[in-house]
Design a protein around this motif. Structure first.
Motif, PDB file in Angstrom:
ATOM      1  N   TYR A   1       0.830  -1.209   0.000  1.00  0.00           N
ATOM      2  CA  TYR A   1       0.000   0.000   0.000  1.00  0.00           C
ATOM      3  C   TYR A   1       0.863   1.257   0.000  1.00  0.00           C
ATOM      4  O   TYR A   1       0.517   2.262  -0.647  1.00  0.00           O
ATOM      5  N   ARG A   2       1.966   1.228   0.704  1.00  0.00           N
ATOM      6  CA  ARG A   2       2.882   2.371   0.701  1.00  0.00           C
ATOM      7  C   ARG A   2       3.422   2.635  -0.694  1.00  0.00           C
ATOM      8  O   ARG A   2       3.581   3.788  -1.102  1.00  0.00           O
ATOM      9  N   VAL A   3       3.713   1.573  -1.429  1.00  0.00           N
ATOM     10  CA  VAL A   3       4.168   1.731  -2.813  1.00  0.00           C
ATOM     11  C   VAL A   3       3.102   2.451  -3.633  1.00  0.00           C
ATOM     12  O   VAL A   3       3.391   3.374  -4.402  1.00  0.00           O
ATOM     13  N   LEU A   4       1.853   2.038  -3.469  1.00  0.00           N
ATOM     14  CA  LEU A   4       0.759   2.667  -4.194  1.00  0.00           C
ATOM     15  C   LEU A   4       0.572   4.123  -3.774  1.00  0.00           C
ATOM     16  O   LEU A   4       0.331   5.002  -4.615  1.00  0.00           O
ATOM     17  N   GLN A   5       0.674   4.398  -2.495  1.00  0.00           N
ATOM     18  CA  GLN A   5       0.526   5.769  -2.008  1.00  0.00           C
ATOM     19  C   GLN A   5       1.615   6.686  -2.551  1.00  0.00           C
ATOM     20  O   GLN A   5       1.382   7.885  -2.770  1.00  0.00           O
ATOM     21  N   ASP A   6       2.792   6.113  -2.778  1.00  0.00           N
ATOM     22  CA  ASP A   6       3.910   6.895  -3.299  1.00  0.00           C
ATOM     23  C   ASP A   6       3.868   7.030  -4.823  1.00  0.00           C
ATOM     24  O   ASP A   6       4.816   7.538  -5.432  1.00  0.00           O
ATOM     25  N   GLY A   7       2.789   6.561  -5.439  1.00  0.00           N
ATOM     26  CA  GLY A   7       2.640   6.684  -6.879  1.00  0.00           C
ATOM     27  C   GLY A   7       3.150   5.497  -7.675  1.00  0.00           C
ATOM     28  O   GLY A   7       3.206   5.556  -8.909  1.00  0.00           O
ATOM     29  N   GLY A   8       3.519   4.421  -7.004  1.00  0.00           N
ATOM     30  CA  GLY A   8       3.992   3.229  -7.699  1.00  0.00           C
ATOM     31  C   GLY A   8       2.877   2.527  -8.439  1.00  0.00           C
ATOM     32  O   GLY A   8       1.690   2.739  -8.167  1.00  0.00           O
ATOM     33  N   THR A   9       3.255   1.667  -9.372  1.00  0.00           N
ATOM     34  CA  THR A   9       2.269   0.935 -10.159  1.00  0.00           C
ATOM     35  C   THR A   9       1.746  -0.264  -9.390  1.00  0.00           C
ATOM     36  O   THR A   9       2.335  -0.697  -8.387  1.00  0.00           O
ATOM     37  N   ALA A  10       0.645  -0.813  -9.881  1.00  0.00           N
ATOM     38  CA  ALA A  10       0.067  -2.001  -9.251  1.00  0.00           C
ATOM     39  C   ALA A  10       1.064  -3.149  -9.251  1.00  0.00           C
ATOM     40  O   ALA A  10       1.190  -3.876  -8.261  1.00  0.00           O
ATOM     41  N   VAL A  11       1.781  -3.323 -10.353  1.00  0.00           N
ATOM     42  CA  VAL A  11       2.729  -4.442 -10.422  1.00  0.00           C
ATOM     43  C   VAL A  11       3.904  -4.215  -9.474  1.00  0.00           C
ATOM     44  O   VAL A  11       4.428  -5.168  -8.879  1.00  0.00           O
ATOM     45  N   ASP A  12       4.322  -2.954  -9.274  1.00  0.00           N
ATOM     46  CA  ASP A  12       5.368  -2.659  -8.291  1.00  0.00           C
ATOM     47  C   ASP A  12       4.904  -3.030  -6.886  1.00  0.00           C
ATOM     48  O   ASP A  12       5.657  -3.599  -6.096  1.00  0.00           O
ATOM     49  N   ALA A  13       3.652  -2.674  -6.570  1.00  0.00           N
ATOM     50  CA  ALA A  13       3.111  -2.947  -5.242  1.00  0.00           C
ATOM     51  C   ALA A  13       2.982  -4.439  -4.986  1.00  0.00           C
ATOM     52  O   ALA A  13       3.297  -4.929  -3.897  1.00  0.00           O
ATOM     53  N   VAL A  14       2.511  -5.180  -5.989  1.00  0.00           N
ATOM     54  CA  VAL A  14       2.355  -6.622  -5.859  1.00  0.00           C
ATOM     55  C   VAL A  14       3.715  -7.284  -5.634  1.00  0.00           C
ATOM     56  O   VAL A  14       3.868  -8.140  -4.747  1.00  0.00           O
ATOM     57  N   GLU A  15       4.696  -6.896  -6.410  1.00  0.00           N
ATOM     58  CA  GLU A  15       6.030  -7.470  -6.251  1.00  0.00           C
ATOM     59  C   GLU A  15       6.584  -7.183  -4.853  1.00  0.00           C
ATOM     60  O   GLU A  15       7.100  -8.089  -4.181  1.00  0.00           O
ATOM     61  N   ALA A  16       6.477  -5.944  -4.401  1.00  0.00           N
ATOM     62  CA  ALA A  16       7.008  -5.572  -3.087  1.00  0.00           C
ATOM     63  C   ALA A  16       6.311  -6.342  -1.967  1.00  0.00           C
ATOM     64  O   ALA A  16       6.957  -6.790  -1.006  1.00  0.00           O
ATOM     65  N   ALA A  17       5.001  -6.507  -2.091  1.00  0.00           N
ATOM     66  CA  ALA A  17       4.261  -7.240  -1.069  1.00  0.00           C
ATOM     67  C   ALA A  17       4.674  -8.706  -1.017  1.00  0.00           C
ATOM     68  O   ALA A  17       4.847  -9.283   0.071  1.00  0.00           O
ATOM     69  N   ILE A  18       4.847  -9.317  -2.177  1.00  0.00           N
ATOM     70  CA  ILE A  18       5.199 -10.735  -2.205  1.00  0.00           C
ATOM     71  C   ILE A  18       6.620 -10.971  -1.722  1.00  0.00           C
ATOM     72  O   ILE A  18       6.907 -12.005  -1.098  1.00  0.00           O
ATOM     73  N   VAL A  19       7.518 -10.026  -1.945  1.00  0.00           N
ATOM     74  CA  VAL A  19       8.860 -10.157  -1.387  1.00  0.00           C
ATOM     75  C   VAL A  19       8.788 -10.275   0.137  1.00  0.00           C
ATOM     76  O   VAL A  19       9.503 -11.085   0.744  1.00  0.00           O
ATOM     77  N   VAL A  20       7.923  -9.497   0.765  1.00  0.00           N
ATOM     78  CA  VAL A  20       7.743  -9.590   2.218  1.00  0.00           C
ATOM     79  C   VAL A  20       7.307 -10.998   2.612  1.00  0.00           C
ATOM     80  O   VAL A  20       7.827 -11.582   3.576  1.00  0.00           O
ATOM     81  N   LEU A  21       6.375 -11.562   1.871  1.00  0.00           N
ATOM     82  CA  LEU A  21       5.877 -12.904   2.175  1.00  0.00           C
ATOM     83  C   LEU A  21       6.935 -13.969   1.898  1.00  0.00           C
ATOM     84  O   LEU A  21       7.047 -14.944   2.655  1.00  0.00           O
ATOM     85  N   GLU A  22       7.696 -13.807   0.819  1.00  0.00           N
ATOM     86  CA  GLU A  22       8.758 -14.777   0.512  1.00  0.00           C
ATOM     87  C   GLU A  22       9.856 -14.766   1.573  1.00  0.00           C
ATOM     88  O   GLU A  22      10.528 -15.782   1.785  1.00  0.00           O
ATOM     89  N   ASN A  23      10.052 -13.643   2.239  1.00  0.00           N
ATOM     90  CA  ASN A  23      11.094 -13.543   3.253  1.00  0.00           C
ATOM     91  C   ASN A  23      10.616 -13.969   4.646  1.00  0.00           C
ATOM     92  O   ASN A  23      11.403 -13.992   5.586  1.00  0.00           O
ATOM     93  N   HIS A  24       9.334 -14.303   4.756  1.00  0.00           N
ATOM     94  CA  HIS A  24       8.748 -14.652   6.050  1.00  0.00           C
ATOM     95  C   HIS A  24       8.684 -16.179   6.190  1.00  0.00           C
ATOM     96  O   HIS A  24       8.151 -16.861   5.322  1.00  0.00           O
ATOM     97  N   PRO A  25       9.181 -16.756   7.295  1.00  0.00           N
ATOM     98  CA  PRO A  25       9.248 -18.217   7.433  1.00  0.00           C
ATOM     99  C   PRO A  25       7.906 -18.913   7.584  1.00  0.00           C
ATOM    100  O   PRO A  25       7.833 -20.143   7.491  1.00  0.00           O
ATOM    101  N   ALA A  26       6.817 -18.171   7.811  1.00  0.00           N
ATOM    102  CA  ALA A  26       5.516 -18.817   8.000  1.00  0.00           C
ATOM    103  C   ALA A  26       4.904 -19.296   6.698  1.00  0.00           C
ATOM    104  O   ALA A  26       3.949 -20.071   6.711  1.00  0.00           O
TER     105      ALA A  26
END
Length: 310
Positions: free
Chosen positions: A36-61
């Motif tokens: 959401y921060r990416v989107l608020q800063d004017g980023g594209t939908a695909v930028d936001a999706v990628e950034a969000a999934i990186v967080v999930l890929e880095n999380h051990p759960a």
């Protein structure tokens, strides 16, 4: 036409054990906030999706990136895909090994090649060519993943049993995913997974892990990949929206149809071209979250919907 930004996250639809419940909820909330921060800063939908999934890929759960499960050979084979509804560009990788963030590699396939999918050794070779960080298998596998692999190898449990026997509580299928709508009215989806514990080497479940089209919306799916492929679940959801159903109605109808036709369980998160939100699952649990108008919603169990300001 300007739109209010929206992001919706899932952390996988399966029988999530209590020991992973808090981590799963925290993870999807963190991913939604990042996107959401990416989107608020004017980023594209695909930028936001990628950034969000990186967080999930880095999380051990989660079974994606770090936390990926092991195949029958005791190896990690990961799949990831990314698509923008602006011009239907997409990129994906399958059976990739020793990469920290497969979603970044999928983005590179979309942006830097004329292809839509690279697999196996070819995907790893491409990763080396573009200088993507390489990690060891030990950097991707948790102790829980090792224990689950030993359990399923002992009983030689097949993929079909894992997803049809509701009594099998450890059968993780926690593919992670995100969909987003940006200020410009463009939608995107991304999905990433380590697959199913003790799967046959070379098995790819996420080759239809979502869909995005500005004329309807975006969907990221999770659950039994073979069932999802058979019914083209994501495209069915966008088709339902094209027929006038809300994002929620479209998602519920498609998942029920999958259960009826192929007895498959799973879940999906959806955003329509107008920012309408859908999320539904037919498994025991699914970690999910979404943010719109500065309000974060999240849940894990059927019927849950907690919220807080961001």
């Amino acid at each position: 036409m300007s739109r209010r930004p929206v992001i919706v996250i899932h952390g996988g639809a399966w029988a999530i054990p209590d020991k992973l419940a808090t981590g799963s909820i925290d993870g999807v909330k963190a991913a939604a906030t990042t996107g959401y921060r990416v989107l608020q800063d004017g980023g594209t939908a695909v930028d936001a999706v990628e950034a969000a999934i990186v967080v999930l890929e880095n999380h051990p759960a989660f079974d994606a990136g770090y936390g990926s499960v092991l195949n029958a050979n005791g190896e990690v084979e990961m799949d990831a895909v990314l698509m923008t509804g602006h011009n239907l560009q997409c990129g994906g990788v399958a059976c990739v090994q020793n990469i920290k963030n497969p979603i970044k590699l999928a983005r590179a396939v979309m942006d830097k090649t004329d292809h839509t999918l690279l697999v196996g050794l070819g995907s790893n070779q491409f990763a080396e060519e573009i200088g993507m960080e390489k990690v060891s298998t030990d950097d991707l596998v948790t102790e829980d993943a090792k224990a689950e692999w030993k359990e399923f190898m002992k009983f030689k449990t097949t993929v079909n049993v894992l997803f049809r026997n509701r009594d099998v509580k450890l059968s993780g299928c926690d593919t992670v995913g995100a969909v987003a709508l940006d200020n410009a009215g463009n939608v995107a989806f991304g999905t990433s997974t380590g697959g199913i514990t003790a799967k046959r080497p070379g098995r790819v479940g996420d080759r239809s892990g979502g869909y995005a089209d500005n004329t309807s919306g975006a969907v990221s799916t999770t659950g039994h990949g073979e069932s999802i492929v058979k019914v083209c679940l994501a495209r069915q959801i966008t088709f339902n929206m094209e027929q006038g159903l809300s994002a929620q109605e479209a998602t519920e109808k498609a998942l029920q149809s999958m259960a009826n036709r192929v007895q498959g369980s799973g879940g999906a998160v959806t955003v329509s071209k107008d920012g309408d939100i859908g999320k539904h699952f037919t498994t025991e649990r699914m970690a999910w979250s979404w943010i719109k108008d500065g309000q974060l919603h999240y849940g894990l169990n059927p019927g849950e919907d907690f919220s807080q300001a961001v």
